[in-house]
Design a protein around this motif. Structure first.
Motif, PDB file in Angstrom:
ATOM      1  N   LYS A   2     -15.352  33.381 -42.069  1.00 40.37           N
ATOM      2  CA  LYS A   2     -14.998  32.024 -42.337  1.00 40.37           C
ATOM      3  C   LYS A   2     -14.677  31.656 -43.827  1.00 40.37           C
ATOM      4  N   LYS A   3     -14.087  30.934 -44.335  1.00 44.30           N
ATOM      5  CA  LYS A   3     -13.844  30.476 -45.477  1.00 44.30           C
ATOM      6  C   LYS A   3     -15.122  29.724 -46.113  1.00 44.30           C
ATOM      7  N   LEU A   4     -15.413  30.098 -47.277  1.00 40.99           N
ATOM      8  CA  LEU A   4     -16.812  29.416 -47.870  1.00 40.99           C
ATOM      9  C   LEU A   4     -16.720  28.343 -48.775  1.00 40.99           C
ATOM     10  N   PHE A   5     -17.284  27.502 -48.931  1.00 41.29           N
ATOM     11  CA  PHE A   5     -17.282  26.376 -49.898  1.00 41.29           C
ATOM     12  C   PHE A   5     -18.317  26.163 -50.681  1.00 41.29           C
ATOM     13  N   LYS A   6     -18.524  25.816 -51.947  1.00 45.37           N
ATOM     14  CA  LYS A   6     -19.715  26.018 -52.601  1.00 45.37           C
ATOM     15  C   LYS A   6     -19.795  24.365 -53.215  1.00 45.37           C
ATOM     16  N   CYS A   7     -21.015  23.942 -53.007  1.00 42.53           N
ATOM     17  CA  CYS A   7     -21.394  22.577 -53.667  1.00 42.53           C
ATOM     18  C   CYS A   7     -21.538  22.586 -55.379  1.00 42.53           C
ATOM     19  N   THR A   8     -20.562  21.862 -55.874  1.00 41.70           N
ATOM     20  CA  THR A   8     -20.480  22.025 -57.336  1.00 41.70           C
ATOM     21  C   THR A   8     -21.747  21.188 -58.067  1.00 41.70           C
ATOM     22  N   VAL A   9     -22.514  20.861 -57.002  1.00 40.06           N
ATOM     23  CA  VAL A   9     -23.714  19.961 -57.822  1.00 40.06           C
ATOM     24  C   VAL A   9     -24.988  20.859 -57.702  1.00 40.06           C
ATOM     25  N   CYS A  10     -25.218  21.550 -56.651  1.00 36.19           N
ATOM     26  CA  CYS A  10     -26.349  22.142 -56.248  1.00 36.19           C
ATOM     27  C   CYS A  10     -26.218  23.491 -56.001  1.00 36.19           C
ATOM     28  N   TYR A  12     -25.246  25.019 -53.185  1.00 39.26           N
ATOM     29  CA  TYR A  12     -25.157  25.413 -51.713  1.00 39.26           C
ATOM     30  C   TYR A  12     -23.795  25.973 -51.322  1.00 39.26           C
ATOM     31  N   VAL A  13     -23.909  27.047 -50.409  1.00 36.23           N
ATOM     32  CA  VAL A  13     -22.690  27.702 -50.093  1.00 36.23           C
ATOM     33  C   VAL A  13     -22.530  27.523 -48.737  1.00 36.23           C
ATOM     34  N   SER A  14     -21.515  26.889 -48.014  1.00 43.00           N
ATOM     35  CA  SER A  14     -21.319  26.344 -46.570  1.00 43.00           C
ATOM     36  C   SER A  14     -20.481  27.232 -46.069  1.00 43.00           C
ATOM     37  N   GLU A  15     -20.433  27.791 -44.854  1.00 45.80           N
ATOM     38  CA  GLU A  15     -19.271  28.301 -44.025  1.00 45.80           C
ATOM     39  C   GLU A  15     -18.600  27.311 -43.368  1.00 45.80           C
ATOM     40  N   GLY A  16     -17.222  27.054 -43.747  1.00 42.49           N
ATOM     41  CA  GLY A  16     -16.354  26.089 -43.216  1.00 42.49           C
ATOM     42  C   GLY A  16     -16.351  24.876 -44.172  1.00 42.49           C
ATOM     43  N   ALA A  17     -15.767  23.977 -44.098  1.00 41.15           N
ATOM     44  CA  ALA A  17     -15.782  22.811 -44.737  1.00 41.15           C
ATOM     45  C   ALA A  17     -16.903  21.818 -44.396  1.00 41.15           C
ATOM     46  N   PRO A  18     -17.935  21.567 -45.217  1.00 41.62           N
ATOM     47  CA  PRO A  18     -18.948  20.703 -44.819  1.00 41.62           C
ATOM     48  C   PRO A  18     -18.428  19.224 -44.918  1.00 41.62           C
ATOM     49  N   LYS A  30     -17.361  16.814 -53.314  1.00 38.08           N
ATOM     50  CA  LYS A  30     -17.960  17.758 -54.494  1.00 38.08           C
ATOM     51  C   LYS A  30     -17.783  19.335 -53.974  1.00 38.08           C
ATOM     52  N   PHE A  31     -17.304  19.606 -52.848  1.00 36.08           N
ATOM     53  CA  PHE A  31     -17.301  21.155 -52.664  1.00 36.08           C
ATOM     54  C   PHE A  31     -16.070  21.821 -52.796  1.00 36.08           C
ATOM     55  N   GLU A  32     -16.124  22.854 -53.577  1.00 37.18           N
ATOM     56  CA  GLU A  32     -14.610  23.583 -53.801  1.00 37.18           C
ATOM     57  C   GLU A  32     -14.620  24.833 -52.949  1.00 37.18           C
ATOM     58  N   GLU A  33     -13.552  25.225 -52.560  1.00 39.14           N
ATOM     59  CA  GLU A  33     -13.474  26.552 -51.793  1.00 39.14           C
ATOM     60  C   GLU A  33     -13.528  27.509 -52.740  1.00 39.14           C
ATOM     61  N   SER A  36     -11.152  34.209 -52.098  1.00 42.02           N
ATOM     62  CA  SER A  36     -11.378  35.190 -51.112  1.00 42.02           C
ATOM     63  C   SER A  36     -12.127  36.463 -51.727  1.00 42.02           C
ATOM     64  N   GLU A  37     -12.220  36.477 -53.111  1.00 43.43           N
ATOM     65  CA  GLU A  37     -12.862  37.756 -53.772  1.00 43.43           C
ATOM     66  C   GLU A  37     -14.203  37.230 -53.855  1.00 43.43           C
ATOM     67  N   ALA A  38     -14.707  35.764 -54.165  1.00 47.26           N
ATOM     68  CA  ALA A  38     -16.035  35.361 -54.443  1.00 47.26           C
ATOM     69  C   ALA A  38     -16.683  35.454 -53.112  1.00 47.26           C
ATOM     70  N   SER A  39     -15.771  34.890 -51.818  1.00 44.53           N
ATOM     71  CA  SER A  39     -16.512  34.936 -50.537  1.00 44.53           C
ATOM     72  C   SER A  39     -16.821  36.293 -50.125  1.00 44.53           C
TER      73      SER A  39
END
Ligand SMILES: [Zn+2]
Length: 109
Positions: A2-10, A12-18, A30-33, A36-39
């Motif tokens: 799944k694509k990962l999204f990271k909260c730019t505030v804290c 937190y890494v989420s699977e799929g768009a939170p 506030k999340f950025e995708e 693929s390298e980072a994921s």
């Protein structure tokens, strides 16, 4: 994968768009995708991170049991063995913690 999204505030890494960050509560904007390298780094290091966490928990258990043995104080050789085990447990725990800290700083988290 799944694509990962990271909260730019804290962070937190989420699977799929939170819809909302489960840690700090900010909205999805506030999340950025992640690339693929980072994921890939995060997925690839997931198992090793979990193993380090379990080793840390086991080392803590060894330290706890060793202290019980020290307190039981059956004889000097036993106390010496338990003291050594407690010190070795500290080394094992800190080595895995240092490795995890390295993973975090390299985005493998
Ligand atoms: Zn957050």
């Amino acid at each position: 994968m799944k694509k990962l999204f990271k909260c730019t505030v804290c962070g937190y890494v989420s699977e799929g768009a939170p819809v909302k960050c489960p840690k700090c509560g900010v909205d999805e904007n506030k999340f950025e995708e992640l690339s693929s390298e980072a994921s890939e780094k995060i997925y690839r290091s997931n198992k090793s991170n979990d193993i380090h966490i379990e080793i840390i928990a086991l080392a803590e258990k060894i330290a706890f049991l060793s202290q019980e043995g020290i307190d039981d104080n059956l004889d000097p050789k036993c106390v010496s063995a338990f003291t050594q085990a407690k010190n070795e447990a500290w080394t094992i725990k800190q080595r895995s913690k240092a490795e995890l800290a390295g993973h975090m700083s390299l985005g493998k988290w």
